[in-house]
Design an enzyme around this catalytic site. Structure first.
Site, PDB file in Angstrom:
ATOM      1  N   ARG A   1      -7.467  -0.696   1.411  1.00 31.52           N
ATOM      2  CA  ARG A   1      -7.863  -1.979   0.906  1.00 31.52           C
ATOM      3  C   ARG A   1      -8.431  -1.763  -0.643  1.00 31.52           C
ATOM      4  NH1 ARG A   1     -12.265  -2.005   5.631  1.00 31.52           N
ATOM      5  NH2 ARG A   1     -10.602  -0.714   6.345  1.00 31.52           N
TER       6      ARG A   1
ATOM      7  N   LYS B   1       0.818  -1.251   0.032  1.00 35.18           N
ATOM      8  CA  LYS B   1      -0.133  -0.101   0.001  1.00 35.18           C
ATOM      9  C   LYS B   1       0.656   1.448   0.061  1.00 35.18           C
ATOM     10  CE  LYS B   1      -3.197   2.642   2.974  1.00 35.18           C
ATOM     11  NZ  LYS B   1      -3.853   2.775   4.076  1.00 35.18           N
TER      12      LYS B   1
ATOM     13  N   GLU C   1      -9.037   3.450   1.998  1.00 41.88           N
ATOM     14  CA  GLU C   1      -8.587   3.351   0.612  1.00 41.88           C
ATOM     15  C   GLU C   1      -7.606   2.349   0.443  1.00 41.88           C
ATOM     16  OE1 GLU C   1      -7.531   5.296   3.010  1.00 41.88           O
ATOM     17  OE2 GLU C   1      -5.311   5.210   2.711  1.00 41.88           O
TER      18      GLU C   1
ATOM     19  N   LYS D   1     -10.128  13.164   7.396  1.00 45.20           N
ATOM     20  CA  LYS D   1      -9.681  12.903   8.758  1.00 45.20           C
ATOM     21  C   LYS D   1      -9.624  14.182   9.537  1.00 45.20           C
ATOM     22  CE  LYS D   1      -6.336   9.014   7.578  1.00 45.20           C
ATOM     23  NZ  LYS D   1      -6.997   7.986   8.377  1.00 45.20           N
TER      24      LYS D   1
HETATM   25  N1  BES Z   1      -4.163   4.980   6.735  1.00 41.31           N
HETATM   26  C1  BES Z   1      -5.346   4.609   7.634  1.00 41.31           C
HETATM   27  C2  BES Z   1      -4.933   3.745   8.687  1.00 41.31           C
HETATM   28  C3  BES Z   1      -4.442   4.302   9.958  1.00 41.31           C
HETATM   29  C4  BES Z   1      -5.228   5.109  10.973  1.00 41.31           C
HETATM   30  C5  BES Z   1      -3.252   4.242  10.517  1.00 41.31           C
HETATM   31  C6  BES Z   1      -4.912   5.606  11.911  1.00 41.31           C
HETATM   32  C7  BES Z   1      -2.716   4.715  11.617  1.00 41.31           C
HETATM   33  C8  BES Z   1      -3.630   5.511  12.342  1.00 41.31           C
HETATM   34  C9  BES Z   1      -6.330   4.000   6.714  1.00 41.31           C
HETATM   35  O1  BES Z   1      -6.563   4.320   5.247  1.00 41.31           O
HETATM   36  C10 BES Z   1      -7.630   4.270   7.249  1.00 41.31           C
HETATM   37  O2  BES Z   1      -7.668   5.609   7.440  1.00 41.31           O
HETATM   38  N2  BES Z   1      -8.381   3.546   7.714  1.00 41.31           N
HETATM   39  C11 BES Z   1      -9.567   3.721   8.677  1.00 41.31           C
HETATM   40  C12 BES Z   1     -10.764   2.692   8.028  1.00 41.31           C
HETATM   41  C13 BES Z   1     -11.956   3.021   8.499  1.00 41.31           C
HETATM   42  C14 BES Z   1     -12.668   4.143   7.881  1.00 41.31           C
HETATM   43  C15 BES Z   1     -12.785   1.732   8.187  1.00 41.31           C
HETATM   44  C16 BES Z   1      -9.439   3.571  10.006  1.00 41.31           C
HETATM   45  O3  BES Z   1      -8.850   2.947  10.455  1.00 41.31           O
HETATM   46  O4  BES Z   1     -10.215   4.335  10.745  1.00 41.31           O
HETATM   47 ZN    ZN Z   2      -4.492   4.824   4.547  1.00 37.08          ZN
HETATM   48 ZN    ZN Z   3      -7.606   5.994   5.109  1.00 36.58          ZN
END
Ligand code: BES
Ligand code: ZN
Ligand code: ZN
Length: 517
Positions: free
Chosen positions: A371, A285, A369, A297
């Site tokens: 996944r 990724k 995103e 975010k």
């Molecule tokens: N890059 C993030 C994962 C992440 C979040 C890593 C916080 C470290 C700290 C990923 O793309 C993401 O935002 N995932 C979301 C998924 C959710 C919307 C189902 C998450 O983990 O909040």
């Molecule tokens: Zn991400």
């Molecule tokens: Zn994300």
């Protein structure tokens, strides 16, 4: 950092700093610490004897004791580094102690140093038996190289405090042991450098390391390492029908990069790989910045999301090491790189996408995103002939909630592939904890209107919903999924490491691949 291996009595080595490891050999929880140096050099032991006798140094992991002008040694300084309890001695401890030695030298302006290869004198063999010479020298190199790196490239007041040269000094031993130590030394050099390569990529800010730039860096690495590398962009995504990857990319003015690196083993003349030989697929990724997109975010800590390409960096680093270690197995790495932005052209919650595999995906959250890009990356790797898949991704905050920042998450659909990964961990010393992705969880990503949706219906078990999503695209192909969201960034300063990108997964991926050779 230059590295050199010497076989001689450490006492006779002229060096600005000689580091030697120490363990606590006391038995029982309440016993006073009893410190023993891991050296067979009497002169080294004698030099530290009187200070150690005071009991002020207890040999806890990362503890340091520095002596100037040590008696009877050619070294200008003797640094004793604690490894903790002898009973609990591990490769990981040795790696950390080596790192501690280097990080103790740096602020002192020491440019050249030596580390005494750990040898058992005071210890019975039992303590070192799980630490064969190859693994020891390898861990020392890895720990030292990783510890050497600091993040001052963007500071105009940069003070160069690097250790330029490191000597590993082991006593004269028989040829076979020498060869083992040399082998670990060479491998440690390769793997440590590869891990640092990944860390440097992750450290780069989003304005510098765009998907295009990541492609350039991967290409340059491949050219140097002798790997084939292809870098594609939007057109290729559309041509391949990568509707999931493309949807993520289209909100950004920065074009995406689909990076394909290939390692073909060179076999002896007349030999060819078996028709059914495995082809390893390494999928990363590579979100060079994750704003969350339209499901944006919060501002708090968003700057860290430049690290959302740590999975890609791990794969690029692993390929660099694989090119040097030359295992007899074919490896293809597919890196899916994009920037996740909110804009007039961004994909939206509610959109339905068609992945390269033909599956339709309802987008519930544009912040899920990773996944999506991996879905197309995994499927594409299969079409390129990969028989075994591994992916690495800073995929979910939920994985960090579940495991904290000590263990990263690992998921698999195949027991044999997982067993090999578990074996790889024994060598890499990295910490991954297996989480489930059995079909019991299948319903969590069921969509009303499409084949699947990109987040779980509830907020529970978010790391697992993400894994279930990826599993749809791995299909029957043996597959390992590494969720490194909690471990790709060191939040704490330790005696052996600085804050920032950790380079996690590089070492384990390399060993996993080698276990198929
Ligand atoms: N890059 C993030 C994962 C992440 C979040 C890593 C916080 C470290 C700290 C990923 O793309 C993401 O935002 N995932 C979301 C998924 C959710 C919307 C189902 C998450 O983990 O909040
Ligand atoms: Zn991400
Ligand atoms: Zn994300």
């Amino acid at each position: 950092m230059e590295t050199k291996l010497l076989f001689q009595d450490a006492a006779g080595l002229a060096t600005p700093l000689l580091a030697v490891f120490a363990v606590d050999v006391s038995i029982g929880k309440d016993a006073d610490p009893l410190v023993a140096l891991l050296t067979t050099s009497d002169a080294v032991s004698n030099a530290a004897a009187s200070v150690l006798a005071t009991g002020e140094f207890q040999a806890t992991l990362g503890e340091q004791l520095l002596l100037h002008k040590p008696d009877g040694l050619k070294a200008e300084r003797l640094l004793v580094v604690g490894l903790g309890k002898a009973k609990a001695l591990s490769v990981d401890g040795v790696r950390k102690a080596a790192g501690t030695a280097v990080r103790a030298a740096k602020p002192r302006g020491v440019r050249e140093m030596a580390i005494a290869f750990p040898e058992d004198h005071a210890l019975d063999d039992e303590h070192l038996e799980n630490l064969p010479p190859t693994l020891l020298s390898r861990s020392i190199l890895e720990g030292a190289l990783v510890a050497e790196l600091d993040w001052d490239t963007y500071r105009s007041d940069r003070k160069d405090r690097s250790v330029d040269a490191l000597t590993l000094v082991a006593r004269e031993v028989e040829e076979t042991t020498k060869k083992e130590i040399q082998l670990g030394f060479d491998e440690g050099r390769v793997v440590g450098d590869a891990q640092n390569f990944a860390r440097l990529l992750v450290n780069e800010p989003g304005n510098v390391l765009t998907p295009t730039e990541l492609g350039k860096r991967a290409k340059a690495m491949c050219t140097e390492a002798g790997l084939k590398c292809e870098v594609y962009s939007t057109e290729k995504l559309l041509e391949l029908g990568m509707g999931a990857f493309h949807a993520v990319a289209k909100g950004s003015a920065e074009p995406p990069a689909l990076i394909v690196m290939t390692y073909e083993p060179k076999l002896e003349k007349g030999k060819t790989l078996a028709k059914d030989a495995p082809v390893m697929g390494l999928v990363g990724k590579g979100i060079t910045f994750d704003t969350g997109g339209i499901s944006i975010k919060s501002a708090d800590g968003m700057e860290k999301m430049k690290y959302d390409m740590a999975g890609a960096a791990a794969m690029i680093g692993a390929m660099r090491a694989i090119a040097a270690l030359k295992p007899a197995v074919k490896v293809i790495s597919v890196v899916c790189s994009a920037e996740n932005m909110p804009s007039a052209t961004a994909y939206k919650p509610g959109d339905v996408l068609k992945a390269m595999s033909g599956k339709t995906i309802e987008v519930l959250n544009t912040d899920a995103e990773g996944r999506l890009v991996l879905a197309d990356g995994l499927h594409y790797a299969k079409t390129l002939g990969c028989t075994h898949l591994i992916n690495a991704a800073t995929l979910t905050g939920a994985c960090v909630v579940a495991l904290g920042m000590i263990n990263a998450g690992v998921f698999s659909n195949d027991e044999d592939a997982y067993a090999k990964f578990d074996g790889a961990l024994k060598i890499s010393g990295e910490k991954f904890w297996r989480l489930p992705c059995t079909d019991d969880y299948k319903d969590v990503i069921k969509s009303q209107i499409a084949d699947i949706m990109n987040t779980g219906g509830s907020r529970w078990g978010g790391a697992i919903s993400a894994a279930m999503f990826l599993k749809e695209f791995a299909g029957d192909t043996p597959w390992i999924h590494l969720d490194i969201a909690g471990c790709a960034w060191n939040e704490e300063v330790k005696p052996w490491q600085t804050k920032g990108p950790s380079g996690v997964a590089v070492r384990s991926i390399v060993e996993w691949v080698r276990s198929f050779a």
